[in-house]
Scaffold this active site. Structure first.
Site, short mmCIF file in Angstrom:
data_model
loop_
_atom_site.label_atom_id
_atom_site.label_comp_id
_atom_site.label_asym_id
_atom_site.label_seq_id
_atom_site.Cartn_x
_atom_site.Cartn_y
_atom_site.Cartn_z
N HIS A 30 -0.78 -5.14 -0.23
CA HIS A 30 -1.69 -3.60 -0.67
C HIS A 30 -2.73 -4.32 -2.11
O HIS A 30 -2.24 -5.41 -2.31
CB HIS A 30 -0.78 -2.66 -0.70
CG HIS A 30 -0.09 -1.52 0.15
ND1 HIS A 30 0.25 -0.58 -0.65
CD2 HIS A 30 -0.31 -2.52 1.35
CE1 HIS A 30 0.85 -0.91 1.00
NE2 HIS A 30 1.22 -1.45 1.79
N GLU A 32 -3.22 -3.01 -4.70
CA GLU A 32 -3.30 -3.14 -6.12
C GLU A 32 -2.01 -4.18 -6.62
O GLU A 32 -2.24 -4.69 -7.20
CB GLU A 32 -1.99 -1.56 -5.83
CG GLU A 32 -2.61 -0.27 -5.81
CD GLU A 32 -3.09 0.00 -4.18
OE1 GLU A 32 -2.99 1.24 -4.06
OE2 GLU A 32 -2.62 -1.09 -3.18
N CYS A 58 1.23 3.64 -2.66
CA CYS A 58 2.82 4.00 -2.16
C CYS A 58 3.70 3.14 -3.26
O CYS A 58 3.06 3.34 -4.02
CB CYS A 58 2.90 3.36 -1.01
SG CYS A 58 3.26 1.00 -1.04
N CYS A 61 3.54 0.09 -4.90
CA CYS A 61 2.42 -0.43 -5.71
C CYS A 61 2.74 0.33 -6.59
O CYS A 61 2.50 0.18 -7.59
CB CYS A 61 1.25 -0.20 -4.98
SG CYS A 61 1.10 -1.02 -3.31
#
Length: 113
Positions: A30, A32, A58, A61
């Protein structure tokens, strides 16, 4: 989602559905995670920082955000609000004192480089 640095993304699948190993999910990270792991400054620079994201993070993250020292998350959308991952994220953030806020923007966003 972003592929990890160091390999050619043409060699991997980009499907969202199907058998796990034939989808993109085991091979990408992801945004992040990518931003935090590839930050070139001092890790101390992230302490008490804000992170701006398009989707509410999520749970995976969220753990990385917490461990990095970031103290505030600003997000555009929480379309997975009722998912177990996002419920866990909010619980983690609340327990660790991480502030999170949905930003309301009218119109379109333009970024010039």
């Amino acid at each position: 989602m972003v592929l990890l640095i160091g390999y050619n993304d043409d060699e991997f699948p980009w499907d969202r559905e199907g058998e796990n190993l034939n989808t993109k999910y085991p091979y990408v990270c992801h945004a992040e995670m990518n931003a935090i792991l590839n930050y070139r400054g001092s890790k101390k620079d992230l302490e008490d920082a804000k992170i701006y994201v398009d989707l509410f993070p999520c749970n995976e993250c969220a753990k990385i955000i917490i461990q990095s020292g970031i103290k505030e998350v600003i997000y555009l959308s929480d379309k997975y609000f009722n998912s177990e991952n996002n419920i866990a994220s909010r619980k983690l953030f609340d327990m660790c004192g991480i502030k999170y806020e949905k930003i309301e923007i009218e119109g379109k966003i333009e970024i010039e480089f």
